[in-house]
Design an enzyme around this catalytic site. Sequence first.
Site, PDB file in Angstrom:
ATOM      1  N   TYR A 134       0.842  -1.229  -0.132  1.00  5.97           N
ATOM      2  CA  TYR A 134       0.074   0.332   0.034  1.00  5.97           C
ATOM      3  C   TYR A 134       0.968   1.309  -0.070  1.00  5.97           C
ATOM      4  O   TYR A 134       0.593   2.185  -0.574  1.00  5.97           O
ATOM      5  CB  TYR A 134      -1.125   0.050   1.395  1.00  5.97           C
ATOM      6  N   ASN A 157     -12.972  -0.880  -4.870  1.00  2.00           N
ATOM      7  CA  ASN A 157     -12.748  -1.224  -6.175  1.00  2.00           C
ATOM      8  C   ASN A 157     -13.816  -1.658  -6.881  1.00  2.00           C
ATOM      9  O   ASN A 157     -14.207  -2.757  -6.676  1.00  2.00           O
ATOM     10  CB  ASN A 157     -11.497  -2.073  -6.315  1.00  2.00           C
ATOM     11  N   CYS A 165      -6.565  -5.130  -7.437  1.00  2.00           N
ATOM     12  CA  CYS A 165      -6.279  -4.767  -6.030  1.00  2.00           C
ATOM     13  C   CYS A 165      -5.740  -5.900  -5.234  1.00  2.00           C
ATOM     14  O   CYS A 165      -5.033  -5.615  -4.329  1.00  2.00           O
ATOM     15  CB  CYS A 165      -7.318  -3.953  -5.356  1.00  2.00           C
ATOM     16  N   HIS A 166      -6.066  -7.061  -5.667  1.00  2.00           N
ATOM     17  CA  HIS A 166      -5.502  -8.333  -4.759  1.00  2.00           C
ATOM     18  C   HIS A 166      -3.932  -8.187  -4.836  1.00  2.00           C
ATOM     19  O   HIS A 166      -3.366  -9.131  -3.956  1.00  2.00           O
ATOM     20  CB  HIS A 166      -5.945  -9.435  -5.386  1.00  2.00           C
ATOM     21  N   GLU A 192      -1.585 -16.638  -9.444  1.00  3.62           N
ATOM     22  CA  GLU A 192      -0.634 -16.067 -10.360  1.00  3.62           C
ATOM     23  C   GLU A 192       0.900 -16.473  -9.955  1.00  3.62           C
ATOM     24  O   GLU A 192       1.724 -16.415 -10.659  1.00  3.62           O
ATOM     25  CB  GLU A 192      -0.852 -14.415  -9.906  1.00  3.62           C
TER      26      GLU A 192
END
Length: 195
Positions: A134, A157, A165-166, A192
């Site tokens: 952040y 979001n 945003c993850h 991912e």
Amino acid sequence: MSALFPDAEPADLERLHARLADDAAREGVLDVAYRTVDSPVGPLLLAATPRGLVRVAYGFEDHEQVVADLAQRVGPRVLHAPALLDEAARQLEEYFARARTRFELDVDLALSRGFRRTVLEYLRTIDYGQTESYTEVAGHVGNPRAVRAVGSACATNPLPIVVPCHRVLRSDGGVGGYLGGLPAKELLLELERAA
């Protein structure tokens, strides 16, 4: 069977509905098209304006309320029009199958303004499989002290997964919060990492 067309076959009604959706989109009289898709993180509501994908809502969100909110905030001409969101659905399916690392969709950020919108635009630049804190995001958008505001932008979001945003974590490496819930965030991060 429809009360208006009691003798109509379901397939005929589906074709009529699809034609209505296509005609409305072509004539520019459709504010929001929507559909739902299944995913590893549960059912997702997808909604788009003529400018692009405007909303992705998780299953725990009241989809009827999300659609009502879109009618109020974007425009009242809202239609369940699955075919108009086929490309978004296909790209999400490819993402979950690890066959896509970048979404190539037009997005409409009309539901976010000011600093939140700036954060969302930046989040789209964080590459697949990468994460930032952040604090790092706050610095990248030109306001290093706005760490909480970055968290707020992520928490509100309107396009989770597509606007990733993850991929934003706490400075200590902790997962942090996520509007789709921690299990969904952890699943997306693991998906991912495994690619």
